[in-house]
Structures are given as structure tokens and as C-alpha cells.
Write a protein that holds these residues in place. Structure first.
Motif, PDB file in Angstrom:
ATOM      1  N   UNK A  71       0.862  -1.173   0.000  1.00 11.14           N
ATOM      2  CA  UNK A  71       0.000   0.000   0.000  1.00 11.14           C
ATOM      3  C   UNK A  71       0.901   1.226   0.000  1.00 11.14           C
ATOM      4  N   UNK A  72       0.722   2.102  -0.990  1.00  9.91           N
ATOM      5  CA  UNK A  72       1.577   3.283  -1.097  1.00  9.91           C
ATOM      6  C   UNK A  72       0.837   4.399  -1.827  1.00  9.91           C
ATOM      7  N   UNK A  73       1.421   5.588  -1.794  1.00 12.64           N
ATOM      8  CA  UNK A  73       0.843   6.746  -2.474  1.00 12.64           C
ATOM      9  C   UNK A  73       1.350   6.770  -3.910  1.00 12.64           C
ATOM     10  N   UNK A  74       0.421   6.853  -4.850  1.00 14.57           N
ATOM     11  CA  UNK A  74       0.746   6.945  -6.271  1.00 14.57           C
ATOM     12  C   UNK A  74       0.177   8.264  -6.782  1.00 14.57           C
ATOM     13  N   UNK A  75       1.042   9.213  -6.998  1.00 16.35           N
ATOM     14  CA  UNK A  75       0.658  10.574  -7.372  1.00 16.35           C
ATOM     15  C   UNK A  75      -0.218  11.187  -6.274  1.00 16.35           C
ATOM     16  N   UNK A  76      -1.537  11.241  -6.461  1.00 16.71           N
ATOM     17  CA  UNK A  76      -2.394  11.909  -5.469  1.00 16.71           C
ATOM     18  C   UNK A  76      -3.318  10.952  -4.719  1.00 16.71           C
ATOM     19  N   UNK A  77      -3.169   9.641  -4.919  1.00 15.27           N
ATOM     20  CA  UNK A  77      -4.075   8.717  -4.234  1.00 15.27           C
ATOM     21  C   UNK A  77      -3.295   7.499  -3.705  1.00 15.27           C
ATOM     22  N   UNK A  78      -3.919   6.813  -2.764  1.00 18.89           N
ATOM     23  CA  UNK A  78      -3.325   5.604  -2.195  1.00 18.89           C
ATOM     24  C   UNK A  78      -3.749   4.409  -3.033  1.00 18.89           C
ATOM     25  N   UNK A  79      -2.800   3.541  -3.308  1.00 22.64           N
ATOM     26  CA  UNK A  79      -3.075   2.365  -4.126  1.00 22.64           C
ATOM     27  C   UNK A  79      -2.364   1.144  -3.551  1.00 22.64           C
ATOM     28  N   UNK A  80      -2.724  -0.016  -4.032  1.00 25.22           N
ATOM     29  CA  UNK A  80      -2.059  -1.268  -3.666  1.00 25.22           C
ATOM     30  C   UNK A  80      -1.404  -1.810  -4.929  1.00 25.22           C
ATOM     31  N   UNK A 133       8.701   8.994   0.030  1.00 23.87           N
ATOM     32  CA  UNK A 133       9.163   8.548   1.346  1.00 23.87           C
ATOM     33  C   UNK A 133       9.902   7.206   1.308  1.00 23.87           C
ATOM     34  N   UNK A 134       9.975   6.573   0.141  1.00 24.87           N
ATOM     35  CA  UNK A 134      10.720   5.320  -0.029  1.00 24.87           C
ATOM     36  C   UNK A 134      10.469   4.318   1.111  1.00 24.87           C
ATOM     37  N   UNK A 135       9.212   3.863   1.285  1.00 25.65           N
ATOM     38  CA  UNK A 135       8.893   2.972   2.410  1.00 25.65           C
ATOM     39  C   UNK A 135       9.565   1.604   2.276  1.00 25.65           C
ATOM     40  N   UNK A 136       9.863   1.013   3.415  1.00 26.97           N
ATOM     41  CA  UNK A 136      10.373  -0.359   3.419  1.00 26.97           C
ATOM     42  C   UNK A 136       9.190  -1.307   3.265  1.00 26.97           C
ATOM     43  N   UNK A 137       9.469  -2.514   2.794  1.00 28.54           N
ATOM     44  CA  UNK A 137       8.416  -3.529   2.681  1.00 28.54           C
ATOM     45  C   UNK A 137       9.048  -4.899   2.870  1.00 28.54           C
ATOM     46  N   UNK A 138       8.214  -5.863   3.251  1.00 27.47           N
ATOM     47  CA  UNK A 138       8.659  -7.240   3.540  1.00 27.47           C
ATOM     48  C   UNK A 138       9.833  -7.269   4.514  1.00 27.47           C
ATOM     49  N   UNK A 139       9.756  -6.476   5.539  1.00 25.53           N
ATOM     50  CA  UNK A 139      10.722  -6.464   6.644  1.00 25.53           C
ATOM     51  C   UNK A 139       9.935  -6.438   7.940  1.00 25.53           C
ATOM     52  N   UNK A 140      10.379  -7.175   8.933  1.00 25.58           N
ATOM     53  CA  UNK A 140       9.725  -7.121  10.227  1.00 25.58           C
ATOM     54  C   UNK A 140       8.815  -8.299  10.493  1.00 25.58           C
ATOM     55  N   UNK A 141       7.781  -8.037  11.285  1.00 25.13           N
ATOM     56  CA  UNK A 141       6.874  -9.071  11.775  1.00 25.13           C
ATOM     57  C   UNK A 141       6.055  -9.682  10.649  1.00 25.13           C
ATOM     58  N   UNK A 142       5.872 -11.002  10.702  1.00 22.93           N
ATOM     59  CA  UNK A 142       5.042 -11.705   9.728  1.00 22.93           C
ATOM     60  C   UNK A 142       4.023 -12.580  10.448  1.00 22.93           C
ATOM     61  N   UNK A 143       2.878 -12.769   9.823  1.00 27.20           N
ATOM     62  CA  UNK A 143       1.879 -13.711  10.334  1.00 27.20           C
ATOM     63  C   UNK A 143       1.174 -14.350   9.147  1.00 27.20           C
ATOM     64  N   UNK A 144       0.853 -15.620   9.306  1.00 25.08           N
ATOM     65  CA  UNK A 144       0.154 -16.379   8.263  1.00 25.08           C
ATOM     66  C   UNK A 144      -0.820 -17.336   8.919  1.00 25.08           C
TER      67      UNK A 144
END
Length: 174
Positions: A66-75, A156-167
């Protein structure tokens, strides 16, 4: 109260005595949360070996950042592939298991949010599996993943697939 407890214990003993674990190839489906990214996955588990306590797992997941793409949030979707070694111990006959797993993970980022073609990392988890029958089971896994992946093409160059995981999900054994 005492009579109810005895009946419940008798039913549990009867259920566990009639269930024989299938030690065959397992196919599973999962719903995941890797850091903040929701996803779905599929995995194969080898038959257990080394005194029925070690197996190899190969899994593939589709996650959505989930991130900001131009003016809206998208997945935006991306994939990962996991190869793990699993060690397990039966807690209650062949119906309830606890296991640990770890190994490498390969991320295949989406070019919409990352300039990297692939990112390598590792993961580890602790899982619980309940075998509802000899050929079917439910599971829950909690763990962590480290990849150093960042979405360098979005603000903001967010990190992803790092940290806590649950399945969580289910497995079928063939």
C-alpha cells in the motif's frame, strides 16, 4: 462437571486413536501479513524425514504494497519465493504440532515502485498446526522477515517485507 470432563477426555482419546497421520506431500494455502503488506500464498511441504521431524517447504506468495501513487493511495502487487527447512514436534498425539522454520526468501518487486529486479533476504517463524483429520490441517505462523527492501520509486521510499510476519491457512496431505 466431572462427568462432562470424563466424556470430553474419552472423545479426545477416541479421536486421536483413530487418526493416523499421513506423512506425504502437503499442499497449503495461506493468508499473510508481511510487515504491513497483505498477501495470499501457496506452498508445498515435503514428506517429513529424520525420525518424522524435518521437512523442506517451498512457498510462493503474492503481496500488496500500500503506497501513495501521485495523489491517491493504491495497492501494488509483488511476489516472493521462500525455501525453508522445518523442524517439528508433536504436542498431542498426531493432531497438534509445533514447528520452527527458516530459510532464504527472494522478493520479486514490482517495477512500479522499485528499481531493483530482485531482493534477497531471510525469514524465520514459529508455527502451530492442528490436524482435523489425517489428510487435512489448519495452521497459524508468527515470525519475522529481513530483506532490506525499499520502494525507492514512491514518495518517502517505504520499506516492505521487513519485520513481523503472520500467516494462517490450511493444508491438504496427499
Amino acid at each position: 462437571m466431572k462427568k462432562t470432563s470424563l466424556i470430553a477426555a474419552a472423545v479426545l482419546c477416541l479421536m486421536s486413536a483413530t487418526a493416523q497421520e499421513k506423512n506425504n506431500l502437503g499442499l497449503g494455502f495461506s493468508l499473510n501479513q508481511f510487515q504491513h503488506d497483505f498477501g495470499i500464498g501457496i506452498h508445498l511441504i515435503s514428506p517429513y524425514f529424520a525420525n518424522n521431524s524435518v521437512a523442506v517447504r517451498l512457498g510462493a506468495n503474492v503481496q500488496w504494497l500500500q503506497h501513495v501513487d501521485k495523489s491517491h493511495t493504491t495497492w501494488t502487487s509483488y511476489q516472493n519465493i521462500q525455501l525453508g527447512i522445518r523442524g517439528r514436534q508433536a504436542i498431542l498425539d498426531n493432531r497438534l504440532f509445533i514447528y520452527g522454520e527458516g530459510g532464504p526468501v527472494l522478493l520479486l518487486p514490482n517495477a512500479d515502485f522499485s528499481s531493483e529486479p530482485a531482493v534477497f533476504g531471510g525469514y524465520g517463524l514459529l508455527g502451530f498446526e492442528f490436524r482435523a483429520s489425517s489428510g487435512f490441517g489448519f495452521f497459524m505462523e508468527l515470525g519475522a522477515m529481513g530483506t532490506g527492501a525499499t520502494a525507492d520509486k514512491v514518495p518517502a521510499k517505504p520499506i516492505y517485507s521487513n519485520g513481523f510476519t503472520s500467516s494462517t491457512g490450511f493444508r491438504v496431505f496427499f
